[in-house]
Design a protein around this motif. Structure first.
Motif: not given
Length: 455
Positions: A80-103
């Motif tokens: 969902e973010v541009k290619l040049r911004q992906r390496p700096d996209f925080p790991v603790f953001s987005g729906q994935s970290i919420r899915q970890v919490v739900w897990t």
């Protein structure tokens, strides 16, 4: 060892997905898999202490599906973010970290249930309470205003501020426990036949009451909540448990006939159901409008081919609701037919192990409950995967353990906890001499006596 192998696959998939989506493997690719692995290893330790004889295959299969779901949701967040911004996209953001919490919450419920419920037969003491709770949970979205319950035209949710959940996911587990208890008590009556037609024994007319009641309940769900998938799941799991309890093929025929008739009747009056069926029959007639979601799903599967574009190499974000209902289509684009088949085999393994548990457990209540839990999981997978592949009309079901969201994840981990508990009882060696007469009906061993058989 199986769990460690599953964890290794999740780590490898995470690295491959990041390499494909970001064009390199960053130093954070291991964070989410490590968090999931810690939670799953804790669950494994709890199982080894409180259910040491449980089936050793079920938990690793569930762990692999859950882990792959979290990693793929992270891959969708990166898309969902541009290619040049992906390496700096925080790991603790987005729906994935919420899915970890739900897990974490779901596995907490899983371990808590295993610790509190040491004997699955104790659940039968609360069967009527669970049945009432299940009915209330199913009915709540239908009676609430659309602003508090409707999402994409289906009234399946309860929205409380920023939080929302599907009560029907929890209702299925409660209703399964009630159905199992009821059918154990009534199976002798329901097994009686009044006439034989083409070699099949059909029940007496007076015994159709339970099936007609559940059928009416399912039709009310279909009409007021406008969700064919949930109605099919509730009615299907009851009819199959009824067949397991009585071994009468006629119940399957009666169930299929009544539900098909009710669905056709509902199609006549419900515009939303008519729309779903028309999209299913010809999605290309409005490929950029009403059929867009299904068309993109089919294009995703077609683009993936046999081997897929590779983790991180596709464009699954083009598919609407790729995090939820259509996550299987996203997987299909990137891991191909072979990869999706392997995932379906994981579900099949869980269902088969659950059915083996139902065969092996010694009490009738456990047999029906384990069989119902296993079939319901398989039916939910069939309904959602059948919808995104155009085998059946689209439904609002989620893919167990893969889709983003807490309701489905928690309810299905509770389902697995019950299967683990029953499998522990099924595989546990008998100690001492069994009593001559069971104290309760649900403690009795299953015994089928056919007319004319010798004692």
């Amino acid at each position: 060892m199986l769990l460690l192998a599953a964890i290794g696959i999740v780590f490898a998939f995470s690295a491959a997905a990041e390499a494909g989506a970001v064009q390199k493997i960053t130093g954070d690719f291991w964070v989410l898999p490590a968090m999931i692995s810690a939670v799953l290893l804790l669950a494994h330790v709890v199982v080894r202490f409180v259910a040491p004889y449980a089936d050793p295959v079920i938990l690793p299969c569930v762990a692999l599906l859950n882990g792959l779901g979290v990693v793929f949701i992270r891959r969708l967040d990166l898309g969902e973010v541009k290619l040049r911004q992906r390496p700096d996209f925080p790991v603790f953001s987005g729906q994935s970290i919420r899915q970890v919490v739900w897990t974490l919450v779901a596995v907490g419920l899983f371990t808590g249930l295993l610790i509190l419920v040491r004997d699955h037969k104790s659940i039968s003491r609360y069967a009527y309470t669970l049945g009432l709770v299940g009915l209330v949970l199913v009915a709540l979205p239908a009676v609430l205003p659309a602003s508090l319950s409707e999402v994409n035209g289906a009234k399946l949710w309860i929205k409380l501020g920023p939080l929302s959940f599907q009560p029907g996911e929890f209702a299925k587990v409660a209703l399964l426990a009630f159905f199992a208890y009821y059918l154990v008590r009534k199976r002798e009556v329901l097994s009686m036949a009044s006439r034989r037609i083409m070699g099949i024994d059909f029940p007496r007319g007076r015994d159709l009451g339970p099936v007609l009641t559940v059928w009416l309940f399912s039709m009310l769900v279909l009409v007021f909540e406008q969700d064919l998938g949930t109605a099919l799941m509730y009615f299907g799991m009851f009819v199959v448990m009824l067949y397991v309890a009585t071994e009468r093929v006629s119940w399957i025929l009666i169930g299929l006939g009544t539900f098909a008739g009710g669905a056709v009747l509902a199609h006549t009056f419900i515009s939303r159901l008519q729309l779903r069926v028309s999209i299913w029959l010809d999605p290309m007639s409005d490929a950029r409008g009403k059929g867009y979601q299904l068309v993109q799903s089919l294009l995703g599967f077609g683009t993936g081919g046999l081997f897929g574009t590779g983790p991180g190499g596709g464009q699954p974000g083009i598919i609407p609701e790729a995090h939820n209902d259509f996550i299987t289509a996203g997987f299909g684009e990137e891991i191909g037919l072979f990869g999706v088949t392997a995932m379906l085999c994981l579900y099949l393994t869980i269902v088969i192990r659950g059915l083996r548990t139902a065969v092996g457990v010694r009490d009738s209540f456990g047999k029906l409950l384990a069989g119902g839990l296993s079939f319901t999981l398989g039916l939910q997978v069939f309904v959602i995967v059948g919808g995104v592949t155009k085998l059946i009309p689209l439904t609002g079901q989620t893919t167990p353990f893969l889709s983003a969201g807490g309701s489905s994840l928690m309810a299905n981990w509770i389902l697995i906890a019950l299967l683990i508990r029953i499998s522990d009882a099924a595989r546990r060696p008998e100690t001492g001499q069994p009593s001559k007469q069971p104290a309760m009906l649900h403690d009795a061993h299953t015994e089928i006596i056919r007319p004319g058989s010798k004692p």
